[in-house]
Design a protein around this motif. Structure first.
Motif, PDB file in Angstrom:
ATOM      1  N   PHE A 192       0.760  -1.168   0.123  1.00  0.00           N
ATOM      2  CA  PHE A 192       0.166  -0.120   0.237  1.00  0.00           C
ATOM      3  C   PHE A 192       0.955   1.290  -0.045  1.00  0.00           C
ATOM      4  O   PHE A 192       0.723   2.199  -0.848  1.00  0.00           O
ATOM      5  CB  PHE A 192      -0.969   0.032   1.280  1.00  0.00           C
ATOM      6  CG  PHE A 192      -1.758   1.461   1.344  1.00  0.00           C
ATOM      7  CD1 PHE A 192      -3.000   1.327   0.889  1.00  0.00           C
ATOM      8  CD2 PHE A 192      -1.249   2.314   2.139  1.00  0.00           C
ATOM      9  CE1 PHE A 192      -3.873   2.464   1.015  1.00  0.00           C
ATOM     10  CE2 PHE A 192      -1.906   3.335   2.253  1.00  0.00           C
ATOM     11  CZ  PHE A 192      -3.090   3.347   1.615  1.00  0.00           C
TER      12      PHE A 192
ATOM     13  N   ILE B  96       2.922   1.531  -3.345  1.00  0.00           N
ATOM     14  CA  ILE B  96       1.831   2.282  -4.310  1.00  0.00           C
ATOM     15  C   ILE B  96       1.882   3.835  -4.181  1.00  0.00           C
ATOM     16  O   ILE B  96       1.767   4.652  -5.121  1.00  0.00           O
ATOM     17  CB  ILE B  96       0.839   1.639  -4.381  1.00  0.00           C
ATOM     18  CG1 ILE B  96       0.813  -0.028  -4.781  1.00  0.00           C
ATOM     19  CG2 ILE B  96      -0.294   2.338  -5.607  1.00  0.00           C
ATOM     20  CD1 ILE B  96      -0.353  -0.770  -4.862  1.00  0.00           C
ATOM     21  N   SER B  97       1.381   4.236  -3.016  1.00  0.00           N
ATOM     22  CA  SER B  97       1.223   5.463  -2.675  1.00  0.00           C
ATOM     23  C   SER B  97       2.415   6.518  -3.085  1.00  0.00           C
ATOM     24  O   SER B  97       2.174   7.423  -3.710  1.00  0.00           O
ATOM     25  CB  SER B  97       0.802   5.703  -1.110  1.00  0.00           C
ATOM     26  OG  SER B  97       0.388   6.927  -0.911  1.00  0.00           O
TER      27      SER B  97
ATOM     28  N   ASN C  74       3.207   6.694  -6.770  1.00  0.00           N
ATOM     29  CA  ASN C  74       2.084   7.516  -7.212  1.00  0.00           C
ATOM     30  C   ASN C  74       2.181   8.909  -7.219  1.00  0.00           C
ATOM     31  O   ASN C  74       2.125   9.850  -8.169  1.00  0.00           O
ATOM     32  CB  ASN C  74       0.877   7.207  -6.854  1.00  0.00           C
ATOM     33  CG  ASN C  74      -0.535   7.975  -7.477  1.00  0.00           C
ATOM     34  OD1 ASN C  74      -0.425   8.205  -8.496  1.00  0.00           O
ATOM     35  ND2 ASN C  74      -1.430   8.477  -6.564  1.00  0.00           N
TER      36      ASN C  74
ATOM     37  N   PHE D 110      -5.729  -1.762  -0.894  1.00  0.00           N
ATOM     38  CA  PHE D 110      -6.240  -0.704  -1.711  1.00  0.00           C
ATOM     39  C   PHE D 110      -7.048   0.070  -0.722  1.00  0.00           C
ATOM     40  O   PHE D 110      -7.184   1.484  -1.009  1.00  0.00           O
ATOM     41  CB  PHE D 110      -6.899  -1.120  -2.802  1.00  0.00           C
ATOM     42  CG  PHE D 110      -6.110  -1.746  -3.996  1.00  0.00           C
ATOM     43  CD1 PHE D 110      -5.318  -1.444  -4.760  1.00  0.00           C
ATOM     44  CD2 PHE D 110      -6.434  -3.211  -3.959  1.00  0.00           C
ATOM     45  CE1 PHE D 110      -4.566  -2.116  -5.514  1.00  0.00           C
ATOM     46  CE2 PHE D 110      -5.315  -3.923  -4.758  1.00  0.00           C
ATOM     47  CZ  PHE D 110      -4.542  -3.358  -5.397  1.00  0.00           C
TER      48      PHE D 110
ATOM     49  N   SER E 291      -8.008  10.304   0.914  1.00  0.00           N
ATOM     50  CA  SER E 291      -6.768  10.525   0.008  1.00  0.00           C
ATOM     51  C   SER E 291      -5.329   9.600   0.371  1.00  0.00           C
ATOM     52  O   SER E 291      -4.618   9.360  -0.253  1.00  0.00           O
ATOM     53  CB  SER E 291      -6.367  11.897  -0.469  1.00  0.00           C
ATOM     54  OG  SER E 291      -6.122  12.448   0.830  1.00  0.00           O
TER      55      SER E 291
ATOM     56  N   THR F  94      -6.706   5.526   0.854  1.00  0.00           N
ATOM     57  CA  THR F  94      -7.444   4.432  -0.332  1.00  0.00           C
ATOM     58  C   THR F  94      -6.405   4.631  -1.304  1.00  0.00           C
ATOM     59  O   THR F  94      -5.597   5.706  -1.451  1.00  0.00           O
ATOM     60  CB  THR F  94      -8.528   4.869  -0.678  1.00  0.00           C
ATOM     61  OG1 THR F  94      -8.611   6.429  -0.805  1.00  0.00           O
ATOM     62  CG2 THR F  94      -9.610   4.844   0.436  1.00  0.00           C
ATOM     63  N   LEU F  95      -6.377   3.770  -2.255  1.00  0.00           N
ATOM     64  CA  LEU F  95      -5.441   3.596  -3.333  1.00  0.00           C
ATOM     65  C   LEU F  95      -6.455   3.170  -4.653  1.00  0.00           C
ATOM     66  O   LEU F  95      -6.426   2.279  -5.183  1.00  0.00           O
ATOM     67  CB  LEU F  95      -4.672   2.369  -3.326  1.00  0.00           C
ATOM     68  CG  LEU F  95      -3.158   2.774  -2.499  1.00  0.00           C
ATOM     69  CD1 LEU F  95      -2.309   1.708  -2.361  1.00  0.00           C
ATOM     70  CD2 LEU F  95      -2.775   3.982  -2.685  1.00  0.00           C
TER      71      LEU F  95
ATOM     72  N   PHE G 143      -4.387   6.179  -8.149  1.00  0.00           N
ATOM     73  CA  PHE G 143      -3.173   5.751  -9.100  1.00  0.00           C
ATOM     74  C   PHE G 143      -3.380   5.514 -10.297  1.00  0.00           C
ATOM     75  O   PHE G 143      -2.552   5.396 -10.925  1.00  0.00           O
ATOM     76  CB  PHE G 143      -2.447   5.088  -8.037  1.00  0.00           C
ATOM     77  CG  PHE G 143      -2.589   3.627  -8.355  1.00  0.00           C
ATOM     78  CD1 PHE G 143      -1.820   2.957  -9.090  1.00  0.00           C
ATOM     79  CD2 PHE G 143      -3.138   2.983  -7.453  1.00  0.00           C
ATOM     80  CE1 PHE G 143      -2.020   1.468  -9.317  1.00  0.00           C
ATOM     81  CE2 PHE G 143      -3.543   1.607  -7.560  1.00  0.00           C
ATOM     82  CZ  PHE G 143      -3.057   0.944  -8.510  1.00  0.00           C
TER      83      PHE G 143
END
Length: 240
Positions: free
Chosen positions: A85, A88-89, A92, A106, A131, A134-135, A138
């Motif tokens: 998580f 990815i954040s 992004n 996610f 923001s 949550t994902l 992206f």
């Protein structure tokens, strides 16, 4: 990035630290400082209600990048679960970087059976921090590259993938597929003793890193990933 999922673990612990020697360049291992400040886990690198620790970690990475004269495209984030998580954040938020995430969440709220405990711990309401928790956005990022693996034999991982797929209106299948031009998704169904931990090894990860440079998923790519999954089944199911 470390992915501790249980409270009470020593801090810091560095998952996959031994992987660094297989990749070219610099290996930077980071544990979630948030879990050192709270008694729950996972804490998803949240920080505090006023300070986003993922942004602080990003600043550290930017400083390393400056010292070693790197480009964003030289940077690859690797982790799993809550660390996935976080990876990815940050990828992004760092255009042209790369990310390999295994069994990531996610939606933090939908991960917990008692989401109120997370809200109480950090004195927040999920709806005010979407923001950060949550994902979904992206998928709008057309610059960074993402490779995501998940095992739907794990109920929680299947649920997370279902939530994500419904949110972005994408229908996933088993195997390798493109979600967008810069997001690849590999879905497995390995019913091992602990399905969430049935994740690829470093050698598969080296291959996935190469795939990040390809915008089109070919038949050869699908076959190679199917072979990786079959080998994983042999490995993990033998430990059942």
């Amino acid at each position: 990035m470390t992915a501790i999922g249980l409270a009470g673990k020593d801090y810091p612990i560095f998952h996959r630290a031994s992987w660094g020697g297989w990749f070219q360049g610099i290996s930077l291992c980071i544990d979630d400082p948030t879990r050192n400040l709270n008694k729950i886990a996972p804490t998803f690198y949240f920080g505090t209600k006023h300070e986003n620790y993922l942004l602080l970690i990003k600043n550290i990475i930017l400083k390393i990048k400056e010292i070693y004269n790197l480009n964003n495209s030289d940077i690859t984030f690797i982790s799993s679960s809550n660390g996935g998580f976080a990876s990815i954040s940050i990828a992004n938020s760092l255009d042209y970087s790369n990310c390999i995430a295994f069994c990531p969440q996610f939606s933090v709220k939908d991960y917990f059976s008692n989401p109120g405990l997370f809200e109480e711990t950090f004195d927040i309401k999920f709806e005010n921090y979407e923001s950060r928790l949550t994902l979904f956005d992206f998928v709008k990022n057309k610059k960074s590259k993402f490779f995501i693996y998940t095992n739907i034999a794990c109920d929680s991982d299947r649920r997370q993938l279902d939530i994500f797929s419904q949110k972005i209106n994408f229908k996933y299948t088993l195997g390798l597929q493109s979600v967008t031009d810069n997001i690849m998704l590999l879905v497995a169904n390995i019913n091992s003793k602990i399905p969430h931990l049935a994740q690829p090894d470093v050698f598969s990860c080296l291959y996935f890193e190469c795939l990040l440079n390809d915008k089109i998923v070919t038949k050869k790519d699908k076959f190679a990933c199917r072979s990786i999954i079959e080998l994983m089944k042999i490995n993990y199911l033998s430990k059942h």
